[in-house]
Design a protein around this motif. Structure first.
Motif, PDB file in Angstrom:
ATOM      1  N   LEU A   1       0.985  -1.235  -0.019  1.00 17.32           N
ATOM      2  CA  LEU A   1       0.074  -0.011  -0.141  1.00 17.32           C
ATOM      3  C   LEU A   1       0.956   1.039   0.091  1.00 17.32           C
ATOM      4  CD1 LEU A   1      -2.657   1.349   0.204  1.00 17.32           C
ATOM      5  CD2 LEU A   1      -2.595   1.294   2.721  1.00 17.32           C
ATOM      6  N   LEU A   2       0.479   2.200  -0.988  1.00 14.61           N
ATOM      7  CA  LEU A   2       1.361   3.350  -1.048  1.00 14.61           C
ATOM      8  C   LEU A   2       0.217   4.627  -0.864  1.00 14.61           C
ATOM      9  CD1 LEU A   2       3.970   5.027  -1.525  1.00 14.61           C
ATOM     10  CD2 LEU A   2       3.294   5.259  -4.031  1.00 14.61           C
ATOM     11  N   ILE A   3       0.636   5.523  -0.004  1.00 17.85           N
ATOM     12  CA  ILE A   3      -0.165   6.395   0.801  1.00 17.85           C
ATOM     13  C   ILE A   3       0.479   7.788  -0.088  1.00 17.85           C
ATOM     14  CG2 ILE A   3      -1.136   8.097   2.364  1.00 17.85           C
ATOM     15  CD1 ILE A   3      -0.975   5.450   4.196  1.00 17.85           C
ATOM     16  N   ALA A   4      -0.019   8.389  -0.909  1.00 19.63           N
ATOM     17  CA  ALA A   4       0.471   9.636  -1.532  1.00 19.63           C
ATOM     18  C   ALA A   4      -0.374  10.744  -1.134  1.00 19.63           C
ATOM     19  CB  ALA A   4       0.432   9.467  -2.903  1.00 19.63           C
ATOM     20  N   ASP A   5       0.388  11.652  -0.156  1.00 21.66           N
ATOM     21  CA  ASP A   5      -0.450  12.679   0.287  1.00 21.66           C
ATOM     22  C   ASP A   5       0.062  13.989  -0.535  1.00 21.66           C
ATOM     23  OD1 ASP A   5      -1.662  14.834   1.755  1.00 21.66           O
ATOM     24  OD2 ASP A   5      -0.559  14.138   3.739  1.00 21.66           O
ATOM     25  N   GLU A   6      -1.023  14.544  -1.381  1.00 19.60           N
ATOM     26  CA  GLU A   6      -0.651  15.756  -2.387  1.00 19.60           C
ATOM     27  C   GLU A   6       0.562  15.533  -2.978  1.00 19.60           C
ATOM     28  OE1 GLU A   6      -2.877  17.935  -2.871  1.00 19.60           O
ATOM     29  OE2 GLU A   6      -4.258  18.451  -1.277  1.00 19.60           O
ATOM     30  N   PRO A   7       0.883  14.518  -3.715  1.00 19.85           N
ATOM     31  CA  PRO A   7       2.066  14.116  -4.337  1.00 19.85           C
ATOM     32  C   PRO A   7       2.586  15.194  -5.357  1.00 19.85           C
ATOM     33  CG  PRO A   7       0.755  12.737  -5.182  1.00 19.85           C
ATOM     34  CD  PRO A   7      -0.185  13.578  -4.123  1.00 19.85           C
ATOM     35  N   THR A   8       1.530  15.776  -6.025  1.00 18.59           N
ATOM     36  CA  THR A   8       1.964  16.723  -6.916  1.00 18.59           C
ATOM     37  C   THR A   8       1.665  18.310  -6.733  1.00 18.59           C
ATOM     38  OG1 THR A   8      -0.083  16.604  -8.246  1.00 18.59           O
ATOM     39  CG2 THR A   8       1.583  15.296  -9.138  1.00 18.59           C
ATOM     40  N   THR A   9       1.349  18.718  -5.448  1.00 16.73           N
ATOM     41  CA  THR A   9       1.181  20.121  -5.259  1.00 16.73           C
ATOM     42  C   THR A   9       2.406  20.846  -5.411  1.00 16.73           C
ATOM     43  OG1 THR A   9      -0.562  19.598  -3.632  1.00 16.73           O
ATOM     44  CG2 THR A   9       0.490  21.754  -3.446  1.00 16.73           C
ATOM     45  N   ALA A  10       2.144  22.014  -6.146  1.00 19.25           N
ATOM     46  CA  ALA A  10       3.275  23.009  -6.356  1.00 19.25           C
ATOM     47  C   ALA A  10       4.200  22.561  -7.450  1.00 19.25           C
ATOM     48  CB  ALA A  10       3.887  23.537  -4.979  1.00 19.25           C
ATOM     49  N   LEU A  11       4.156  21.379  -8.099  1.00 18.29           N
ATOM     50  CA  LEU A  11       5.027  20.930  -9.191  1.00 18.29           C
ATOM     51  C   LEU A  11       4.655  21.698 -10.457  1.00 18.29           C
ATOM     52  CD1 LEU A  11       5.622  17.374  -8.159  1.00 18.29           C
ATOM     53  CD2 LEU A  11       7.090  19.104  -7.757  1.00 18.29           C
ATOM     54  N   ASP A  12       5.460  21.808 -11.360  1.00 18.44           N
ATOM     55  CA  ASP A  12       5.133  22.063 -12.691  1.00 18.44           C
ATOM     56  C   ASP A  12       4.225  21.217 -13.434  1.00 18.44           C
ATOM     57  OD1 ASP A  12       6.721  24.317 -12.649  1.00 18.44           O
ATOM     58  OD2 ASP A  12       8.539  23.082 -13.179  1.00 18.44           O
ATOM     59  N   VAL A  13       3.249  21.794 -14.246  1.00 15.02           N
ATOM     60  CA  VAL A  13       2.298  20.791 -14.821  1.00 15.02           C
ATOM     61  C   VAL A  13       3.126  19.894 -15.468  1.00 15.02           C
ATOM     62  CG1 VAL A  13       0.527  22.585 -14.990  1.00 15.02           C
ATOM     63  CG2 VAL A  13       2.198  22.408 -16.813  1.00 15.02           C
ATOM     64  N   THR A  14       3.895  20.036 -16.453  1.00 19.36           N
ATOM     65  CA  THR A  14       4.399  18.672 -16.817  1.00 19.36           C
ATOM     66  C   THR A  14       5.092  17.847 -16.051  1.00 19.36           C
ATOM     67  OG1 THR A  14       6.557  20.202 -17.171  1.00 19.36           O
ATOM     68  CG2 THR A  14       5.058  20.008 -19.333  1.00 19.36           C
ATOM     69  N   ILE A  15       5.922  18.240 -14.911  1.00 22.17           N
ATOM     70  CA  ILE A  15       6.206  17.261 -13.802  1.00 22.17           C
ATOM     71  C   ILE A  15       5.179  16.760 -13.094  1.00 22.17           C
ATOM     72  CG2 ILE A  15       7.595  17.080 -11.837  1.00 22.17           C
ATOM     73  CD1 ILE A  15       9.129  18.093 -14.359  1.00 22.17           C
ATOM     74  N   GLN A  16       4.290  17.496 -12.933  1.00 25.09           N
ATOM     75  CA  GLN A  16       2.870  16.595 -12.480  1.00 25.09           C
ATOM     76  C   GLN A  16       2.498  15.485 -13.386  1.00 25.09           C
ATOM     77  OE1 GLN A  16      -0.377  19.124 -11.625  1.00 25.09           O
ATOM     78  NE2 GLN A  16       0.589  20.699 -10.184  1.00 25.09           N
ATOM     79  N   ALA A  17       2.434  15.766 -14.481  1.00 20.51           N
ATOM     80  CA  ALA A  17       1.919  14.674 -15.631  1.00 20.51           C
ATOM     81  C   ALA A  17       2.894  13.525 -15.146  1.00 20.51           C
ATOM     82  CB  ALA A  17       1.868  15.271 -17.008  1.00 20.51           C
ATOM     83  N   GLN A  18       4.136  13.712 -15.255  1.00 19.91           N
ATOM     84  CA  GLN A  18       5.067  12.799 -15.283  1.00 19.91           C
ATOM     85  C   GLN A  18       5.079  11.974 -14.179  1.00 19.91           C
ATOM     86  OE1 GLN A  18       8.964  14.699 -15.922  1.00 19.91           O
ATOM     87  NE2 GLN A  18       8.365  15.721 -17.622  1.00 19.91           N
ATOM     88  N   ILE A  19       4.844  12.649 -12.711  1.00 16.63           N
ATOM     89  CA  ILE A  19       4.861  11.903 -11.578  1.00 16.63           C
ATOM     90  C   ILE A  19       3.528  11.036 -11.599  1.00 16.63           C
ATOM     91  CG2 ILE A  19       4.238  12.340  -8.971  1.00 16.63           C
ATOM     92  CD1 ILE A  19       7.175  12.811  -9.866  1.00 16.63           C
ATOM     93  N   LEU A  20       2.331  11.582 -11.932  1.00 15.43           N
ATOM     94  CA  LEU A  20       1.136  10.555 -11.977  1.00 15.43           C
ATOM     95  C   LEU A  20       1.391   9.579 -12.949  1.00 15.43           C
ATOM     96  CD1 LEU A  20      -1.650  13.502 -12.129  1.00 15.43           C
ATOM     97  CD2 LEU A  20      -0.822  12.174 -10.333  1.00 15.43           C
ATOM     98  N   GLU A  21       1.930   9.657 -14.359  1.00 15.63           N
ATOM     99  CA  GLU A  21       2.114   8.361 -15.001  1.00 15.63           C
ATOM    100  C   GLU A  21       3.053   7.421 -14.410  1.00 15.63           C
ATOM    101  OE1 GLU A  21       3.807   7.890 -19.419  1.00 15.63           O
ATOM    102  OE2 GLU A  21       3.660   9.990 -18.777  1.00 15.63           O
ATOM    103  N   LEU A  22       3.964   8.080 -13.587  1.00 15.11           N
ATOM    104  CA  LEU A  22       5.053   7.264 -13.054  1.00 15.11           C
ATOM    105  C   LEU A  22       4.194   6.277 -11.956  1.00 15.11           C
ATOM    106  CD1 LEU A  22       7.941   6.182 -12.063  1.00 15.11           C
ATOM    107  CD2 LEU A  22       8.006   8.304 -10.868  1.00 15.11           C
ATOM    108  N   LEU A  23       3.508   7.003 -11.032  1.00 23.27           N
ATOM    109  CA  LEU A  23       2.818   6.422 -10.127  1.00 23.27           C
ATOM    110  C   LEU A  23       1.827   5.173 -10.787  1.00 23.27           C
ATOM    111  CD1 LEU A  23       1.693   9.129  -7.472  1.00 23.27           C
ATOM    112  CD2 LEU A  23       3.324   7.362  -7.322  1.00 23.27           C
ATOM    113  N   GLN A  24       1.171   5.467 -11.689  1.00 23.69           N
ATOM    114  CA  GLN A  24       0.433   4.316 -12.250  1.00 23.69           C
ATOM    115  C   GLN A  24       1.153   3.334 -12.962  1.00 23.69           C
ATOM    116  OE1 GLN A  24      -1.905   7.152 -15.211  1.00 23.69           O
ATOM    117  NE2 GLN A  24      -3.829   6.581 -13.883  1.00 23.69           N
ATOM    118  N   ASP A  25       2.328   3.571 -13.577  1.00 22.36           N
ATOM    119  CA  ASP A  25       3.179   2.744 -14.071  1.00 22.36           C
ATOM    120  C   ASP A  25       3.742   1.788 -13.129  1.00 22.36           C
ATOM    121  OD1 ASP A  25       4.553   1.322 -16.112  1.00 22.36           O
ATOM    122  OD2 ASP A  25       6.332   2.271 -15.501  1.00 22.36           O
TER     123      ASP A  25
END
Length: 544
Positions: A178-202
């Motif tokens: 189980l991974l708990i992600a507490d606001e994992p992309t707040t204050a990150l650039d939009v492209t970095i946000q997309a990369q982090i979310l894609e990474l988590l899904q992958d």
């Protein structure tokens, strides 16, 4: 519950309550997460999301925090009241957590290798060459380029996106269930946000882990989560599966959250608006490395490379781009807070020549509102002292009664009560603190304000309120804004014109509607696609 569903159940939270003394932070919350499932807890700051998540790992400040009721079972193991020895075996091993702000979660004195290695040593007993090999594997897994060269890097030597990737690498070190992600992309650039979310899904697909996502951003929830629980005042007020909750929200609070996306357009620019600010070929260079006896720089970084812009009275110029693109550096150069080359004219005057008293006089006409309101407000000063500090410098002849009246006027303009004067920053919410920062700038009646990411750390509904406030103030006082943000929804709602920066250079500029509806450059199209969920081949806005 069938035998099959019981075998698939990983986490079960039942009737959980959390008190901090007389404060009831969480009230009878229940939800469950199956193996490999993604569930989102959604709500504004103070709704109880993070307190609920920290309860799972029993990381609250006990004994001040108590659980009047409730049970939390992880794979059949009761977590509430469990022995510390049991909890240590689960924390960071079978359950991991990514915290909201990596810079405060990472030790500033330890390099990346040591911090990830500590997790491996504690739970797997890995050290030496085996630990290093696993660390390199993890850094490569989370997309850190040339990971071997980053092992000795300290957190401040990494970008925000890279620090968040290091946090994810630490969380995944022991392949948690189980991974708990507490606001994992707040204050990150939009492209970095997309990369982090894609990474988590992958990574979730590769490792088969469950994900508990805590966020106030409903766009992220729509992309990531199968089931959603909406929290308000410590209670779950609505829950749904798939897109059903977004398409047919039943609770008024959920409807309010969905409607809270910043929208609208900038105030109409007066026809007779005069030129207020004009820059030509602004260049800011930072020395990198030193060599020789005299310590001459080995080379220079062109943080801002020949940028020219203009801004009229009552106009907003939005500046967008990823971290390191030079947005804030350009603004600091215009404010004469950084040494630069090129021409800067304000109200027709060459302010590059200003010094001493002339420069101090200019400060009252050029103000700035920073990204983090809590970090930019002194915790030891009352609100009256914070807002009135500029008056003491620029208008020292005011009587105490006149100064108090000006402070009250500024607070009233940002919709804060006069009785806020004697209180301190920690007594206010994030949105209220940002209003205090705006009042501090307004009290001097400036003609130009730099707004540096003023909404990035705020809940979506509070963002919408701040955008509306800024529009209203601009229409009332005809101030010019230089608005810096990575959130293109906010930029579109506030800006007349937009500049796109990358690597210190100007990539594209024009009227906000033209840049957003018909971007010309590939980099601009990539930013828009990441931020606004545009169709891959077109530029029509779509709902996710």
């Amino acid at each position: 519950m069938t035998e099959q569903s019981a075998n698939q159940l990983l986490l079960d939270v039942s009737n959980l309550s959390v008190n901090f003394g007389d404060v009831h932070a969480v009230k009878g919350v229940s939800f469950s997460i199956g193996r490999g499932e993604t569930m989102a807890l959604v709500g504004e700051s103070g709704s109880g999301k993070s307190v609920t998540a920290l309860s799972i790992l029993q990381l609250l400040p006990y004994p001040r925090a108590t659980h009047p009721s409730g049970s939390i079972t992880f794979d059949g193991q009761e977590m509430v009241g469990a022995e510390e020895r049991t909890l240590r075996k689960i924390r960071g091993n079978r359950i991991s957590m990514i915290f909201q702000e990596p810079m405060t979660s990472l030790n500033p004195l330890h390099n990346i290798e040591k911090q990830i290695g500590e997790v491996l040593l504690l739970h797997k007993g890995l050290r030496g060459a085996k630990a290093r090999a696993r660390i390199l594997e993890l850094l490569d897994l989370v997309g850190i380029p040339d990971p071997a060269s980053r092992l000795k890097a300290l957190p401040h030597e990494l970008s925000g996106g890279q620090r968040q990737r290091v946090m994810i690498a630490m969380a995944l070190a022991n392949e948690p269930e189980l991974l708990i992600a507490d606001e994992p992309t707040t204050a990150l650039d939009v492209t970095i946000q997309a990369q982090i979310l894609e990474l988590l899904q992958d990574l979730q697909n590769k490792l088969g882990m469950a994900l508990l996502l805590i966020t106030h951003d409903l766009q992220i929830v729509q992309k990531m989560a199968r089931s959603v629980c909406v929290m308000k005042d410590g209670e779950i007020v609505e829950r749904g599966v798939g897109h059903g909750l977004f398409e047919h929200p039943r609770h008024p609070y959920t409807q309010k959250l969905l409607a809270a996306v910043p929208s609208g357009n900038a105030p109409e620019l007066p026809e007779n608006a005069t030129e207020l600010l004009e820059t030509s070929n602004i260049q800011v260079r930072f020395p990198i490395g030193r060599k020789g006896i005299l310590g001459r720089p080995e080379r220079y970084l062109d943080a801002v490379d020949n940028i020219s812009l203009s801004l009229k009275q009552g106009e907003t110029l939005g500046i967008v781009g990823e971290s390191g693109s030079g947005k804030t550096t350009l603004a600091m150069a215009i404010l004469r807070l950084l040494k630069s080359e090129g021409d800067i004219k304000f109200a027709g005057e060459d302010i590059r020549k200003y010094a001493g008293a002339d420069l101090r006089k200019l400060r009252r006409d050029m103000q700035v509102v920073f990204q983090d309101p809590f970090g930019s407000l002194s915790p030891r000063m009352s609100i009256a002292q914070i807002v009135g500090e500029g008056l003491e410098i620029h208008e020292p002849d005011l009587t105490p009664a006149e100064r108090e009246a000006r402070i009250a006027e500024a607070l009233n303009e940002v919709d804060l009560p006069q009785n806020a004067m004697d209180r301190y920053p920690h007594e206010f919410s994030g949105g209220q603190r940002q209003r205090i920062s705006i009042a501090r700038a307004l009290v001097l009646k400036p003609r130009f304000i730099v707004l540096d990411e003023p909404t990035s750390a705020l809940d979506m509904s509070v963002q919408a309120q701040i955008v509306e406030l800024l529009r209203d103030l601009q229409a009332r006082h005809k101030m010019a804004y230089l608005f810096i943000s990575h959130d293109l929804r906010v930029v579109r709602a506030l800006s007349h014109r937009v500049m796109v920066m990358q690597g210190g250079k100007l990539v594209e500029s024009g009227a906000a509607t033209d840049v957003f509806d018909n971007p010309q450059q590939p980099y601009t199209k990539a930013l828009l696609a990441a931020a606004l969920d545009l169709k891959a081949a077109g530029t029509d806005f779509v709902s996710n």
